[in-house]
Design an enzyme around this catalytic site. Structure first.
Site, PDB file in Angstrom:
ATOM      1  N   LEU A   1       3.317  65.282   6.119  1.00 46.38           N
ATOM      2  CA  LEU A   1       2.196  65.761   5.318  1.00 46.38           C
ATOM      3  C   LEU A   1       1.296  66.704   6.095  1.00 46.38           C
ATOM      4  CD1 LEU A   1       1.431  62.360   3.639  1.00 46.38           C
ATOM      5  CD2 LEU A   1       2.471  64.349   2.561  1.00 46.38           C
ATOM      6  N   ARG A   2       1.706  67.068   7.293  1.00 46.17           N
ATOM      7  CA  ARG A   2       0.887  67.964   8.089  1.00 46.17           C
ATOM      8  C   ARG A   2       0.673  69.296   7.374  1.00 46.17           C
ATOM      9  NH1 ARG A   2       0.599  66.422  13.820  1.00 46.17           N
ATOM     10  NH2 ARG A   2       2.655  65.484  13.612  1.00 46.17           N
ATOM     11  N   GLY A   3       1.715  69.733   6.635  1.00 47.55           N
ATOM     12  CA  GLY A   3       1.585  70.994   5.903  1.00 47.55           C
ATOM     13  C   GLY A   3       0.482  70.934   4.862  1.00 47.55           C
TER      14      GLY A   3
END
Lengths: 310, 310, 310, 310, 310, 310
Positions: free
Chosen positions: B231-233
């Protein structure tokens, strides 16, 4: 080669050839002395040419810190290496394409920052390391790493002369030198002196040499059409053309000046295309002629020009 | 780049740039002093930008423990390294894709935990090591390891300008800088000052910038459709869009803000598909337009946007 | 994760978290003291979770012997490492599939014997090193060595959630944590406390949970039909099903309990068959249903169960 | 396994388990003492089983010489290693096929000469190192080097039991052991004692067991027809058949004894033929039956026999 | 071979065989003494032939600096190596094509500069290292690196004699030598003395030997047509032809002299062409004959000449 | 094997087994003593057979110099290695084809020069190292390096006997030896003594054995036709035939003697031709028969002769 260059001013007792006037070209110790108001002793020195042998250790290139001395006497005991010696001079690497990866990293770090940093067990020393890098090698024995290749401003392809009489002449000169080196040197002295005088004059004329805006745009167009990465090619071509004009005693760069240097500045920057059959020097020359509106040269002659023969 | 950032408060005599207010950003020694009721001396410091050279040793990056001193004097004799210096600053790695695997491990460990731990013969030291990691490199010379790639929030693809006149302009600026660096700096100062002021204002505005729930769901939908791992994006796209709005002095994120940053945040997170002929930046842009109900952009222009040109 | 577990009794001043009651879980020094009739000081300690960084040296993992001290002072001067710290706790390895072969050997030796032995120049120290090994990693970046894979009792395949709203929820929690970690922790406390209470209850109920003979034979039949090497799979499936029943407050293992855990316990133990197109989790589930006389699940749902979602 | 063997006489204070009667099995120091007329103190000791971990250093296996002590005190300061400990005992190597090449060399040197020699800076120590080498491993993970394979007298192929009820039984025993190791041990004691008594009786009977000439020729014919290199196979088959007869309390070797052991002794000595589809154990059994005039066994049963199941 | 050469003058007590007259061939210590007006003691010494074994360490080849001595006694404590011993002599490398790359680098550095430089922890020593490099090896076992190959002036291909009677003769001489080396030596003495006298006469005659301009041009034409890189081939061919004439007591180089040496000087300098079926010696000979207007030789005989048989 | 050889005279207190009469076979220390007029103490010693284990370090093979002792006491403190021990004896290498490259270099250097030279930090020691090199190995596990192969005078191919009764006989002898080594030795003693007497007689007869010129030419013709490199094959064949005649008590070499040894001397010297289907021993035998005018042998029998069975 170093014999041809005029002498420079250095701080007399400094192993890094610090410039007595430019703080950016001083070692830390010298700058401290200057900041303390000390008058720096100035000496004339020849521009030095330092050989970097293939088998050199990193210690020999970068210098070493004598930890024991540092700890026991409380001073930074730095034994300068080849990079210190080459500061403000020329660093020559024969067989540069065979240079150990580790030394290439060292050269790249120095060339990028202009400083050499040596660290050992928490003690850190740095000194200026700005040098003209000259390399030679046989490309058939291995290619240069792209980062290092990019650091070379100009490249010349040297081939052995084919003409037997010219070969005999070279052999004779070499034999004469081998037989009596000192006599040979004396004979060359006048020629060397004239050449040095011309170079000094060119150095003084250089700031006055002009290169008009349109020509500069055309140079950049050549680079752009050749798909050259970065702008170092543009920069070097500008400088080389000016230097050539100055060497000829002129203050205007001519298209001929550019024709002379453009191949030397750009040919090693072209991307290698394995399907390309055209010599990269010739490709530069053709693009140059098209951009500058010159008739496209015949291959043979263009090659000669591309390799810098007048 | 570091010149543009405002100064920060640091503990005056601390080699780790400890934050005088946040215990999570203090070195152990500083926290002990604070816990002992000591009033910490505070100083202003520029946000530092630290270069990590390719050839750096692990000792130079992480710092070293002087065992002899530690044993003989009973103190933890730690000589801080580049990670200490970079705490609360920027760590820049040129040619990051050529970085030694061992140093990559060190960076990953620091980036994951925010702490640098050095151990030698049973003595252990740790200090905060939180830094913005900036890397550059030529992807043709080797790819980044996936774990490290994932640590980069945003990525920009930089290409050499093709337009000859723009090239001449850059060459001129570089020549001007080379000829007289200090004069050049003075000339740029006003522009730099204005930019810094704008950044400071944006920093203060940032907490007030809103991003409504539906938009956030749409961002996550883009990430989900692009099959982006983790979920870093999503997180980075949210933050980047808010930052851009703040930079423009607005407190509402617009779809245009998102269009600007979505490619920079996501393109390097796409799985490589060797059969894919579409540029990954373009693919992000197309998915973005479809999810947000925008007309699909023409390739050429989308590419420009994907690379962050306004 | 470690926050959820109840505290354990340890010998107060022992770096190996020795169990004050079980001689098998004592370090040599503690056992000697007990054998000498000393009353061991007892302390409560949280179950510790130790991170094993990829770049850790063997010294840091296993601990080191200070030879000089050992020789000069005649005592065994052992500086405990991560394995000592992890005794009776959890050892977590991120990117476990990238772990250095040498460290894998160390883990295998400790896991097989339950002891860590350090030897240096003829001096030998050993201490108990029993830990729950938890690893995570991206299987696309390299596979686990079979011996190490076999040591993991259960495996879960974690995929990034696809649903945009769920993604936004996670991003929001993360943002909340980043903005104010301490406030976030306080909010979660009640939920954590309830979970811990349930785990403590389950631990106490576990010895009373029964698993009847026929079911155990059926479990072994599943393992046998899946051609699983060794009996660790049987053992782990028995234990996991009992644990799940206890977690639900029951003293009878149900077929549903088994359906929940069978995939987690067995899927990583299947031999890799390059021609196999069926997912290994699904294969376990199908065999399970056939042996237990259940209708064969539809793929989609079976996959969900195989991955342990309720 | 070592628990089953009777105790042996050793020199009481000797780290190499020297035999008080056999000079060939004495360390140099012990032999010197005996030669000096000293009466050696004798102790009973269990046959030791030494684990050789994969990650062991050569120092730990061979022992080390403390040079400083040797120089300063003028004595040979040898710290014995695992090979010393294993003398007259059993050396067990798990995952023997993954053993480091360097350790394999050490084992081969010891196995060939029966002595372990350690040398450091001109000081040389040797001690007897005769041990029964027991190894286990998964052949799918790598093959044994041929020289080491040849050193193993017999080999057994162990497969996981397929029968679910048998699996449950093993799992139960393991669970019982895990729950209360000491109680489990007590329960097994009677069975172990009976087995040890039988082994002691067999050891005493062994010298009286006869193997007639014709049978020995037939054994060698089997080896010869199987094209087995060297005569170790013949030797081992003779010994194993005699041992089995003694274990059964007989003084005559029967053809059944041979049928039991021939596969274990020979199957790992067959040359690998990549085109061969017949299992090597079966091939041994078939040749055995043909030479001994027995009906050729059905594959299934022969396989069972070949693997030593009665 | 070294036995045939006349003695040379050396400085009596100098480990580098310094030439008492030529400052370029003096070690630094000797030159200092000469500059201080000291009269150097002169001794006669045989031209030394030094073996460089394949397994030699760099220390043994280059010499070592005794740092402790250097630091404690303040003198440059240099222990000369094989290169010092070989100065003004012959350095022989058997199996030169198997020489370690590191030693090849050392040889190349010495051969290029004529000096050997040893550096250790900041102390630097150099001494002259000019030697005739003689190598032998079996080309089937590996090729020479091109840079080293280029350093060899001439190359001879040695094949085992095929004629049985000649073989017997060699075997007899060898057997005679093995049976009684000293007697064998005495027998050869007269022949050796005559050969040495002839070589001394040739050395004195050499400066008077002439090689006319046209012939030199023809030599260079041969080199040019053979596409030989660099001019070392031209130089060596000139020198070798003069040396042969002097050896025959003549002061004029004849075409026959050239025919004798041209193959030896040039054949190893030809580029390898994998499609070429003609032997490289024969190719040199054919080109030579064409340039010098001689009838092209029949292959068989040309080969013999090309290999230097008269 | 070494038991069969007569004793030799050695200098009594010399670790290098110096020959008291031959200065070429003396260590430097012994020669100095002799030159100083000392009367050397003489002792009888058995010809020693030294095992060179695969895992031996270079220090153990070559010996080591104790620098500290050398520096502090001013003497050359050399601890001799296996090469010193093997001087004038036999050096046996099992699995010689697996020998480390570095040790092979050491053996080659010693075998070529007859001396072992050890150098450490500028101190140099050499001692004679002349030994008969005996090697064994399984050629399927790796080939010998050509240079080392060439050093072996003769080679025998040993195959396991196929005949069951012979196998039983060997097994019986081995079992007898294992059961009671000393009794076994006593039994063999008479046979051994007779063999030794015969060898001593042969040694004394050897100088009188003649090999006529024509035969020697024929031997060289065989070598020449087989295209054997170098003349070592010729030399060895001459010597081996003479030795066999002497062993049979004759002073004339017969063609049968040659037929016996020619294969052993030459077969390992043939170039490997991957397309050749004829066994190399058979090829030698066929050429031998043709040259010596003998009827060509049938393959089977020739093979037997080629392998040296009478």
């Amino acid at each position: 080669m170093a014999d041809l260059l005029p002498e420079i001013d250095v701080v007399a007792d400094d192993p890094f050839n610090s410039d007595p006037n430019d703080p950016e070209m001083m070692s830390d110790a010298v700058r401290d002395r200057k900041n303390n108001g000390e008058t720096l002793p100035i000496a004339k020195a020849k521009v030095i040419m330092v050989d970097l042998p293939l088998g050199a250790t990193e210690d020999r290139v970068c210098g070493t810190i004598d930890i024991e001395k540092a700890l026991s006497e409380g001073v930074k005991a730095f034994e300068p290496g080849l990079l210190a010696k080459a500061n403000r001079g020329i660093l020559y690497v024969d067989e540069v394409n065979l240079l150990d990866d580790h030394l290439v990293d060292v050269l790249l770090d120095s060339a990028a920052s202009g400083w050499n940093t040596v660290e050992r067990e928490g003690i850190s020393i740095r000194h200026p390391a700005r040098f003209v890098l000259v390399g030679s090698g046989n490309p058939e024995e291995g290619e240069l790493r792209p980062q290092l290749l990019d650091r070379f401003g100009m490249s010349v392809e040297v081939r052995t002369v084919k003409d037997p009489e010219q070969r005999v002449e070279v052999v004779e000169q070499r034999s004469a030198f081998d037989a009596n080196p000192q006599e040979f040197m004396v004979k060359c002295q006048a020629e060397q002196d004239a050449l040095q005088a011309r170079l000094v004059a060119a150095q003084q004329l250089l700031p006055s040499v002009a290169l008009d805006y349109d020509t500069r745009v055309q140079i950049s167009q050549v680079c752009s059409e050749l798909d050259i990465d970065g702008l170092r090619g543009d920069l070097v071509a500008n400088r080389a053309a000016k230097a050539l004009a100055a060497y000829d005693g002129r203050t205007e760069v001519s298209v001929e000046d550019l024709a002379q240097v453009i191949g030397l500045c750009l040919r090693h920057r072209l991307r290698k295309d394995p399907l390309e059959t055209v010599d990269s020097g010739l490709k530069v020359q053709k693009t140059f002629c098209r951009v500058f509106g010159l008739p496209e040269p015949e291959s043979e002659k263009a090659m000669a020009i591309a390799n810098g023969r007048r």
